[in-house]
Enzyme design. Sequence first.
Site, PDB file in Angstrom:
ATOM      1  N   SER A  30       0.826  -1.221   0.000  1.00  0.00           N
ATOM      2  CA  SER A  30       0.000   0.000   0.000  1.00  0.00           C
ATOM      3  C   SER A  30       0.852   1.260   0.000  1.00  0.00           C
ATOM      4  CB  SER A  30      -0.870   0.059   1.259  1.00  0.00           C
ATOM      5  OG  SER A  30      -1.781  -0.986   1.266  1.00  0.00           O
ATOM      6  N   HIS A  61      -4.636  -0.484  -5.681  1.00  0.00           N
ATOM      7  CA  HIS A  61      -3.731  -1.588  -6.033  1.00  0.00           C
ATOM      8  C   HIS A  61      -3.810  -1.837  -7.541  1.00  0.00           C
ATOM      9  CE1 HIS A  61      -2.435  -3.346  -2.081  1.00  0.00           C
ATOM     10  NE2 HIS A  61      -3.448  -2.601  -1.674  1.00  0.00           N
ATOM     11  N   HIS A  83      -4.999 -10.076  -2.476  1.00  0.00           N
ATOM     12  CA  HIS A  83      -5.074 -10.500  -1.079  1.00  0.00           C
ATOM     13  C   HIS A  83      -6.057 -11.653  -0.952  1.00  0.00           C
ATOM     14  CE1 HIS A  83      -3.675  -6.333  -1.037  1.00  0.00           C
ATOM     15  NE2 HIS A  83      -3.081  -6.614   0.109  1.00  0.00           N
ATOM     16  N   TYR A  85      -8.336 -11.983   1.169  1.00  0.00           N
ATOM     17  CA  TYR A  85      -9.706 -11.529   1.479  1.00  0.00           C
ATOM     18  C   TYR A  85     -10.500 -11.156   0.229  1.00  0.00           C
ATOM     19  CZ  TYR A  85      -7.586  -6.837   1.206  1.00  0.00           C
ATOM     20  OH  TYR A  85      -6.909  -5.725   0.791  1.00  0.00           O
ATOM     21  N   GLU A  86      -9.822 -11.029  -0.905  1.00  0.00           N
ATOM     22  CA  GLU A  86     -10.558 -10.719  -2.138  1.00  0.00           C
ATOM     23  C   GLU A  86     -11.310 -11.944  -2.660  1.00  0.00           C
ATOM     24  OE1 GLU A  86      -8.374  -7.978  -4.948  1.00  0.00           O
ATOM     25  OE2 GLU A  86      -6.811  -8.273  -3.445  1.00  0.00           O
ATOM     26  N   ALA A 113       1.815  -2.572   4.393  1.00  0.00           N
ATOM     27  CA  ALA A 113       1.357  -1.625   5.408  1.00  0.00           C
ATOM     28  C   ALA A 113       0.839  -2.468   6.568  1.00  0.00           C
ATOM     29  CB  ALA A 113       0.241  -0.770   4.843  1.00  0.00           C
ATOM     30  N   MET A 211      -2.396  -7.927   6.397  1.00  0.00           N
ATOM     31  CA  MET A 211      -3.231  -8.884   5.665  1.00  0.00           C
ATOM     32  C   MET A 211      -2.508  -9.492   4.460  1.00  0.00           C
ATOM     33  SD  MET A 211      -6.694  -6.581   5.736  1.00  0.00           S
ATOM     34  CE  MET A 211      -7.163  -5.648   7.205  1.00  0.00           C
ATOM     35  N   SER A 212      -1.197  -9.512   4.509  1.00  0.00           N
ATOM     36  CA  SER A 212      -0.437 -10.039   3.357  1.00  0.00           C
ATOM     37  C   SER A 212       0.894 -10.611   3.825  1.00  0.00           C
ATOM     38  CB  SER A 212      -0.179  -8.905   2.351  1.00  0.00           C
ATOM     39  OG  SER A 212       0.711  -7.956   2.918  1.00  0.00           O
ATOM     40  N   ASN A 235      -0.667   2.775  11.246  1.00  0.00           N
ATOM     41  CA  ASN A 235      -1.569   3.169  12.334  1.00  0.00           C
ATOM     42  C   ASN A 235      -1.220   2.286  13.521  1.00  0.00           C
ATOM     43  OD1 ASN A 235      -3.000   1.136  10.306  1.00  0.00           O
ATOM     44  ND2 ASN A 235      -3.681   0.611  12.378  1.00  0.00           N
ATOM     45  N   HIS A 247      -9.544   2.426   5.919  1.00  0.00           N
ATOM     46  CA  HIS A 247      -8.614   2.161   4.818  1.00  0.00           C
ATOM     47  C   HIS A 247      -8.000   3.478   4.323  1.00  0.00           C
ATOM     48  CE1 HIS A 247      -6.835   0.133   1.412  1.00  0.00           C
ATOM     49  NE2 HIS A 247      -7.523   0.856   0.547  1.00  0.00           N
TER      50      HIS A 247
HETATM   51  N1  HPA Z   1      -4.576  -4.230  10.739  1.00  0.00           N
HETATM   52  C1  HPA Z   1      -4.437  -5.026   9.666  1.00  0.00           C
HETATM   53  N2  HPA Z   1      -3.890  -4.616   8.531  1.00  0.00           N
HETATM   54  C2  HPA Z   1      -3.449  -3.359   8.461  1.00  0.00           C
HETATM   55  C3  HPA Z   1      -3.574  -2.468   9.543  1.00  0.00           C
HETATM   56  C4  HPA Z   1      -4.162  -2.929  10.751  1.00  0.00           C
HETATM   57  O1  HPA Z   1      -4.292  -2.207  11.751  1.00  0.00           O
HETATM   58  N3  HPA Z   1      -3.028  -1.283   9.140  1.00  0.00           N
HETATM   59  C5  HPA Z   1      -2.597  -1.469   7.867  1.00  0.00           C
HETATM   60  N4  HPA Z   1      -2.857  -2.711   7.457  1.00  0.00           N
END
Ligand code: HPA
Length: 276
Positions: A30, A61, A83, A85-86, A113, A211-212, A235, A247
Amino acid sequence: MDIYEKLTDCLKDVRRFTDFEPQVALVLGSGLGDYADGIKQECVVDYKEIKGFPISTVPGHAGCFVFGYVGDVKVVCMKGRVHYYEGYPISDVVMGVRLMCLMGAKTVLLTNASGGINSSFKAGDFMILKDHISCFAPNPLIGPNVEQLGTRFPDMSHVYDEDLRQILKDSAKELSVDIKEGVYVQLTGPSFESPAEIQMLKTLGADAVGMSTVVEAICANHMGRKVAGVSCVCNMAAGIQKTPLTHDEVQAAAAEAAPKFKALITRTIEKIGEMK
Ligand code: HPA
């Protein structure tokens, strides 16, 4: 279709456009997608041109392989990854990394990220992956072992190469970029975690969550490649950060960190070129 056959078909499609043999494969997470626009490009191959190759549905993406040079080093970048989740089968999620290894890449550099779990982290920090935890994402090697790629029961004691981690640290130091090191945990997403899940992950020893990456690292390791991973902590994870996660917030933080992240990647790749 047999996974190896699918991969070799995809490779043939790529070879219709270029016979470029990269040394380093780079997966752009990301906010980093436009890194590929800044390299000395030799060729771009849209995922759409590769029959059977999965195409991301996530805004932000894009989807192409970018071949070119960082310094003297031949690289291929994955601009956009899919990903789990897609809704793609896990074998599709890892297809890009496997394909780049088959193109010739000996070193795989994974970026992403993440949310920070370690309370000494703050948004905007970078974290070198020292190790990983896979949580609920299926192992990408499930199914008949692809003997052409690697062994049935690959060792995962040293997924993230020690020398590459040192190069990342040296590069960060040269650039005066503060860099952390820690354990990354991959969950499936797409929902962000609950505060209770973050507490669980903290207890398990995770420093950052995303998530990757882990499934890709497993596959590159299975193929005997050297792997490095760097995460941009965009974050603090749920419950640690008191405001709800979005997001947009992740993307904005990734975009802000991008100039430093790009410099770090460039210096790291140059140093990989000097290695041997
Ligand atoms: N959780 C999961 N995936 C993420 C996060 C998060 O807080 N921030 C960026 N990708």
